[in-house]
Design a protein around this motif. Sequence first.
Motif, PDB file in Angstrom:
ATOM      1  N   TYR A   1       0.845  -1.205   0.000  1.00  0.00           N
ATOM      2  CA  TYR A   1       0.000   0.000   0.000  1.00  0.00           C
ATOM      3  C   TYR A   1       0.879   1.253   0.000  1.00  0.00           C
ATOM      4  O   TYR A   1       1.928   1.309   0.633  1.00  0.00           O
ATOM      5  N   GLN A  27       0.464   5.883  -1.024  1.00  0.00           N
ATOM      6  CA  GLN A  27      -0.474   7.000  -0.994  1.00  0.00           C
ATOM      7  C   GLN A  27      -1.698   6.693  -1.858  1.00  0.00           C
ATOM      8  O   GLN A  27      -1.579   6.077  -2.918  1.00  0.00           O
ATOM      9  N   THR A  28      -2.867   7.163  -1.406  1.00  0.00           N
ATOM     10  CA  THR A  28      -4.134   6.746  -2.003  1.00  0.00           C
ATOM     11  C   THR A  28      -4.180   6.958  -3.511  1.00  0.00           C
ATOM     12  O   THR A  28      -4.554   6.047  -4.267  1.00  0.00           O
ATOM     13  N   LYS A  29      -3.830   8.138  -4.002  1.00  0.00           N
ATOM     14  CA  LYS A  29      -3.908   8.425  -5.435  1.00  0.00           C
ATOM     15  C   LYS A  29      -2.994   7.499  -6.226  1.00  0.00           C
ATOM     16  O   LYS A  29      -3.380   6.977  -7.282  1.00  0.00           O
ATOM     17  N   GLU A  30      -1.783   7.281  -5.735  1.00  0.00           N
ATOM     18  CA  GLU A  30      -0.850   6.387  -6.412  1.00  0.00           C
ATOM     19  C   GLU A  30      -1.348   4.951  -6.368  1.00  0.00           C
ATOM     20  O   GLU A  30      -1.201   4.200  -7.335  1.00  0.00           O
ATOM     21  N   ILE A  55      -4.407   3.861  -6.301  1.00  0.00           N
ATOM     22  CA  ILE A  55      -5.483   3.669  -7.276  1.00  0.00           C
ATOM     23  C   ILE A  55      -4.890   3.335  -8.636  1.00  0.00           C
ATOM     24  O   ILE A  55      -5.386   2.455  -9.355  1.00  0.00           O
ATOM     25  N   VAL A  56      -3.803   4.028  -8.987  1.00  0.00           N
ATOM     26  CA  VAL A  56      -3.103   3.736 -10.246  1.00  0.00           C
ATOM     27  C   VAL A  56      -2.533   2.322 -10.212  1.00  0.00           C
ATOM     28  O   VAL A  56      -2.619   1.570 -11.189  1.00  0.00           O
TER      29      VAL A  56
END
Length: 223
Positions: free
Chosen positions: A195, A197-200, A202-203
């Motif tokens: 896991y 950072q959230t934005k990364e 998602i990618v």
Amino acid sequence: MLVMNNHYWRKKCYFFESIRVPQREELIKKQVMVIIEIILFGFILGVVQKWLDESASQIFPLWLQQLDISNYFGRLSIWILLGTVISVQASSPLKASIHTFCFFISMLAGYYLYCYYIVGFLPISYMMIWVVISFLSIFMAYICWFAKGEGMIAIVISSGILGVLFAQAFSLTQGFYVYYIMKVITWVVGVVVLYRQTKEFIVVLGLSLVIAIMYQLFIPYWG
């Protein structure tokens, strides 16, 4: 010529460190203890794996029988996950290679020593396949270490790992369904380990889905 070589290696080191910076060197004593712990863990796991192979399923509780634990360690996904965990927890890519290789070789030692001395046979050809995989893990672990780094290269490496784990847990190209619940759990643990950072992330998940589909199209029955 020497100046050019030094410049080349500085640029190369900077490139790798721009992805993930190795941690400060630990004391030699601590490094040796970590390797010993990994070797013991691998050896014990190898013995347990072979013991599970040779044990009748009826001796286990019903819920373990339903999870088919005895066959779980014969599948590829758990070894990808364990290799990933050992790799990314190392302080440098070189140590990731050393630790992962020690783990796989000691695991094979425990497994095949049990085969030879307890069961009474030694499948040489099958053993050699895993020996080759163990040596390949040296290079794979070096690359895998950067999965916890920064930037697009780290994202691609993380996506590749999770994509393979996802492809082994779910059918995507012949209808969507679960192959094996323990592989789903393995994929979930992989998601937690990698896991970011959230934005990364998602990618990462989106790219891993593409990789999983490609995996099943080209090598649908491997793992």
